[in-house]
Every structure is written in structure tokens, then in C-alpha cells.
Design an enzyme around this catalytic site. Structure first.
Site, PDB file in Angstrom:
ATOM      1  N   SER A  17       0.726  -1.207   0.091  1.00 46.83           N
ATOM      2  CA  SER A  17      -0.049   0.092  -0.037  1.00 46.83           C
ATOM      3  C   SER A  17       0.613   1.364   0.253  1.00 46.83           C
ATOM      4  O   SER A  17       2.010   1.159   0.696  1.00 46.83           O
ATOM      5  CB  SER A  17      -0.913  -0.025   1.173  1.00 46.83           C
TER       6      SER A  17
ATOM      7  N   TYR B 187      -1.283  -0.501  10.148  1.00 49.25           N
ATOM      8  CA  TYR B 187      -1.125  -0.810   8.661  1.00 49.25           C
ATOM      9  C   TYR B 187      -0.178  -0.498   8.084  1.00 49.25           C
ATOM     10  O   TYR B 187       0.188  -1.293   7.104  1.00 49.25           O
ATOM     11  CB  TYR B 187      -2.579  -0.053   8.048  1.00 49.25           C
TER      12      TYR B 187
HETATM   13  P1  NAP Z   1     -11.418  -5.903   0.269  1.00 45.10           P
HETATM   14  O1  NAP Z   1     -12.459  -5.437  -0.707  1.00 45.10           O
HETATM   15  O2  NAP Z   1     -11.827  -5.441   1.883  1.00 45.10           O
HETATM   16  O3  NAP Z   1     -11.219  -7.384   0.100  1.00 45.10           O
HETATM   17  C1  NAP Z   1     -10.453  -8.157   0.878  1.00 45.10           C
HETATM   18  C2  NAP Z   1     -10.271  -9.580   0.896  1.00 45.10           C
HETATM   19  O4  NAP Z   1      -9.406 -10.125   1.629  1.00 45.10           O
HETATM   20  C3  NAP Z   1     -11.343 -10.268   0.827  1.00 45.10           C
HETATM   21  O5  NAP Z   1     -11.484 -11.326  -0.243  1.00 45.10           O
HETATM   22  C4  NAP Z   1     -11.529 -11.125   2.066  1.00 45.10           C
HETATM   23  O6  NAP Z   1     -12.066 -12.238   2.133  1.00 45.10           O
HETATM   24  C5  NAP Z   1      -9.914 -11.520   2.291  1.00 45.10           C
HETATM   25  N1  NAP Z   1      -9.391 -11.483   3.491  1.00 45.10           N
HETATM   26  C6  NAP Z   1      -9.555 -10.495   4.498  1.00 45.10           C
HETATM   27  N2  NAP Z   1      -8.911 -11.027   5.645  1.00 45.10           N
HETATM   28  C7  NAP Z   1      -8.621 -12.245   5.305  1.00 45.10           C
HETATM   29  C8  NAP Z   1      -7.948 -13.349   6.024  1.00 45.10           C
HETATM   30  N3  NAP Z   1      -7.494 -13.121   7.454  1.00 45.10           N
HETATM   31  N4  NAP Z   1      -7.759 -14.397   5.403  1.00 45.10           N
HETATM   32  C9  NAP Z   1      -7.966 -14.610   4.136  1.00 45.10           C
HETATM   33  N5  NAP Z   1      -8.706 -13.726   3.406  1.00 45.10           N
HETATM   34  C10 NAP Z   1      -8.788 -12.699   4.132  1.00 45.10           C
HETATM   35  O7  NAP Z   1     -10.096  -5.276   0.100  1.00 45.10           O
HETATM   36  P2  NAP Z   1      -9.087  -4.754  -0.993  1.00 45.10           P
HETATM   37  O8  NAP Z   1      -9.412  -3.240  -1.170  1.00 45.10           O
HETATM   38  O9  NAP Z   1      -9.605  -5.541  -2.448  1.00 45.10           O
HETATM   39  O10 NAP Z   1      -7.590  -5.083  -0.721  1.00 45.10           O
HETATM   40  C11 NAP Z   1      -6.771  -6.069  -1.073  1.00 45.10           C
HETATM   41  C12 NAP Z   1      -5.417  -5.744  -0.675  1.00 45.10           C
HETATM   42  O11 NAP Z   1      -5.042  -4.574  -1.199  1.00 45.10           O
HETATM   43  C13 NAP Z   1      -5.255  -5.721   0.897  1.00 45.10           C
HETATM   44  O12 NAP Z   1      -3.991  -6.312   1.250  1.00 45.10           O
HETATM   45  C14 NAP Z   1      -5.239  -4.021   0.916  1.00 45.10           C
HETATM   46  O13 NAP Z   1      -4.489  -3.810   2.030  1.00 45.10           O
HETATM   47  C15 NAP Z   1      -4.556  -3.757  -0.356  1.00 45.10           C
HETATM   48  N6  NAP Z   1      -4.749  -2.213  -0.726  1.00 45.10           N
HETATM   49  C16 NAP Z   1      -6.007  -1.813  -0.872  1.00 45.10           C
HETATM   50  C17 NAP Z   1      -6.313  -0.615  -1.203  1.00 45.10           C
HETATM   51  C18 NAP Z   1      -7.647   0.000  -1.532  1.00 45.10           C
HETATM   52  O14 NAP Z   1      -7.720   1.271  -1.976  1.00 45.10           O
HETATM   53  N7  NAP Z   1      -8.745  -0.697  -1.559  1.00 45.10           N
HETATM   54  C19 NAP Z   1      -5.470   0.400  -1.275  1.00 45.10           C
HETATM   55  C20 NAP Z   1      -4.020  -0.206  -0.883  1.00 45.10           C
HETATM   56  C21 NAP Z   1      -3.687  -1.553  -0.677  1.00 45.10           C
HETATM   57  P3  NAP Z   1     -13.830 -12.629   2.560  1.00 45.10           P
HETATM   58  O15 NAP Z   1     -14.430 -12.183   1.521  1.00 45.10           O
HETATM   59  O16 NAP Z   1     -13.936 -13.983   2.946  1.00 45.10           O
HETATM   60  O17 NAP Z   1     -13.969 -11.474   3.866  1.00 45.10           O
END
Ligand code: NAP
Length: 242
Positions: free
Chosen positions: A140, A153
Site C-alpha cells: 500500500s 497498517y
Molecule cells: P477488500 O475489498 O476488503 O477484500 C479483502 C479480501 O481479503 C476479501 O477477499 C477477504 O475475504 C480477504 N481477507 C481478509 N482477511 C482475510 C484473512 N484473514 N484470510 C483470508 N482472506 C482474508 O480489500 P481490497 O481493497 O480488495 O484490498 C486487497 C489488498 O489491497 C489488501 O492487502 C489491501 O491492504 C490492499 N490495498 C487496498 C487499497 C484500496 O484502496 N482498496 C489500497 C492499498 C492497498 P472475505 O471475502 O472472506 O472477507
């Protein structure tokens, strides 16, 4: 069969990465923690598009569960190779440090940082024997520049960036590359409660990114042609200064 394991593949960025891995011809191992409906939707979408996939439900933050489910899968599928590992699963649990609880700190550390260790060490063995592998860690912007209200985080993501650079040096000679992709603000459930209207004024491209735009970067680093790129952090953030 050549496989790509995507942690947190049921929603958001992980889902887009699963679709990208399918398009690259991989059998996709879709990991998730609890949302069976969304995970099954991804599985269905992949099979509807002529791809192949299976669900691998485990909590990446739980060392024993990772060992049992992922380790068990590896032990029973000796004819299948995980060529690509995308450590994408992550959570945020924001608070100013002064008010942060042990649960908030440990929960974010376990899910975003320790998970990297739990999954990668299991997959690495066969990659080394195969002398080929692509490991991509979704980090991130917060892990690069730090973000107020996100010390947990930011620390976890910065930790994964350090681990990415160190592991890249350990396994380069075995044909394994290790890189990180650092998204900025991407439209997913994780950012649903943010004030997009205000925040987008800070972004040179004047919008939040799409999960498919992050998946594109992951796909590039996962390609065989990316063999000479390792230990790098690729920002996908619409030009936000890092
Ligand atoms: P999201 O929409 O909240 O989706 C999270 C995903 O991770 C879901 O598939 C969830 O599974 C899974 N998950 C969460 N905790 C878990 C665990 N303990 N074990 C297994 N699976 C788990 O998140 P996202 O925005 O797509 O983010 C994905 C990655 O990108 C993360 O690492 C996040 O930190 C990073 N990121 C995101 C952003 C952003 O703006 N969105 C920015 C920077 C970095 P369930 O469906 O079963 O809950």
C-alpha cells in the site's frame, strides 16, 4: 497443472487478480476467509469464462489453519505446481496510535504481515525445486509514505516491502522473482467509507483506481517475461507522490 494462488481472492482487488490469473491460463486457487457467497461467485465467473479454479478457504492470519489447509493442499496435490503466489489478503483497522488497542495492532499485523510468512514459506519449497516462481505482494501507499491513523497498517505494509526486498535476494538464483504492488485509493469495500469526492482532488488522475488496474500490474509482474524484475515496489496510485 500450473496454479496461481491468490489470497483474499473473493472480493475487490483479489477478485480482479483471480480473473487476470485465469486469463493468463492458470488454474486459480481462490483463497478467502468467510464470504462463501462472493468466493463462489468468483469461482462461477471463472468457470463461465472457460477457466479453471477452486476455493481454498483459510484465514491467512492463522498459522495453524494456513499449515493445515494450504500445507494439506500442497501435500495432496504433488502433481500441481503453484507457480504464482499473490499475497493480497488484507484488512485495515484504523485508529490514532494513542487509542489503538492490542487487538487492532495484532489483528492488522497478523493479517497483513505475518500472513506473508505463513503462506510464502509453504509455497516457496516447490518453487525452489521447480526453479521458477512469481511472488507478488499487495502492499500500500501507506507502507511507503505512512498514513496518520494507520500506524498498524503502515507498519505491516512497510514490513512486507522489507520482506519483499530481502526474499528477492534470497531466491533470485532459483528463478523466483519477488515484487510488491502498492495501490493508492482503489474502489473496493475497503475504501467504501472514505470521502472519495474530497480525496480524489489530491490525486493527479482525479479519481480512485479500479481493481482491474491493480490486477494489470500484478499480471505484468507475474508474466514469464518479467524475469529480470525483482525486489521492486510498483505503485498503482494515479500519480500520488510517494
Ligand atoms: P477488500 O475489498 O476488503 O477484500 C479483502 C479480501 O481479503 C476479501 O477477499 C477477504 O475475504 C480477504 N481477507 C481478509 N482477511 C482475510 C484473512 N484473514 N484470510 C483470508 N482472506 C482474508 O480489500 P481490497 O481493497 O480488495 O484490498 C486487497 C489488498 O489491497 C489488501 O492487502 C489491501 O491492504 C490492499 N490495498 C487496498 C487499497 C484500496 O484502496 N482498496 C489500497 C492499498 C492497498 P472475505 O471475502 O472472506 O472477507
Amino acid at each position: 497443472m500450473k496454479c496461481a494462488l491468490v489470497t483474499g481472492g473473493s472480493r475487490g482487488i483479489g477478485k480482479a487478480i483471480c480473473m487476470k490469473m485465469m486469463a493468463m491460463g492458470y488454474h486459480v486457487l481462490i483463497n478467502y476467509r468467510q464470504n462463501d457467497v462472493e468466493a463462489n461467485n468468483v469461482l462461477q465467473e471463472i468457470t463461465d469464462n472457460g477457466g479453471s479454479a477452486e476455493l481454498l478457504k483459510f484465514d491467512v492470519a492463522d498459522k495453524e489453519e494456513v499449515q493445515q489447509i494450504l500445507g494439506g493442499w500442497i501435500d495432496t496435490n504433488t502433481d500441481q505446481q503453484i507457480e504464482v503466489l499473490v499475497n493480497n489478503a488484507g484488512i485495515r483497522d484504523d485508529s490514532l496510535l494513542a487509542w489503538m488497542t492490542d487487538e487492532q495492532w495484532n489483528g492488522v499485523m497478523n493479517t497483513n504481515l505475518n500472513s506473508f510468512f505463513y503462506t510464502t514459506r509453504l509455497v516457496l519449497n516447490s518453487m525452489m525445486m521447480n526453479r521458477y516462481g512469481r511472488i507478488i505482494n499487495v502492499v500500500s501507499l501507506s507502507g511507503i509514505k505512512g498514513m496518520a491513523g494507520q500506524t498498524n497498517y503502515s507498519a505491516a505494509k512497510a514490513g512486507v516491502i522489507g520482506a519483499t526486498k530481502a526474499l528477492a535476494q534470497e531466491v533470485g538464483r532459483q528463478g523466483i522473482t519477488v515484487n510488491a504492488v502498492a495501490p493508492g485509493f482503489i474502489k473496493t469495500d475497503m475504501t467504501a467509507n472514505l470521502d472519495e469526492k474530497e480525496l480524489k482532488t489530491l490525486i493527479p488522475l482525479k479519481r480512485f483506481g479500479l481493481p482491474t488496474e491493480v490486477a494489470y500490474a500484478v499480471g505484468c509482474l507475474a508474466a514469464p517475461e518479467a524475469a529480470y524484475i525483482t525486489g521492486q515496489v510498483l505503485s498503482v496510485n494515479g500519480g500520488l507522490y510517494t
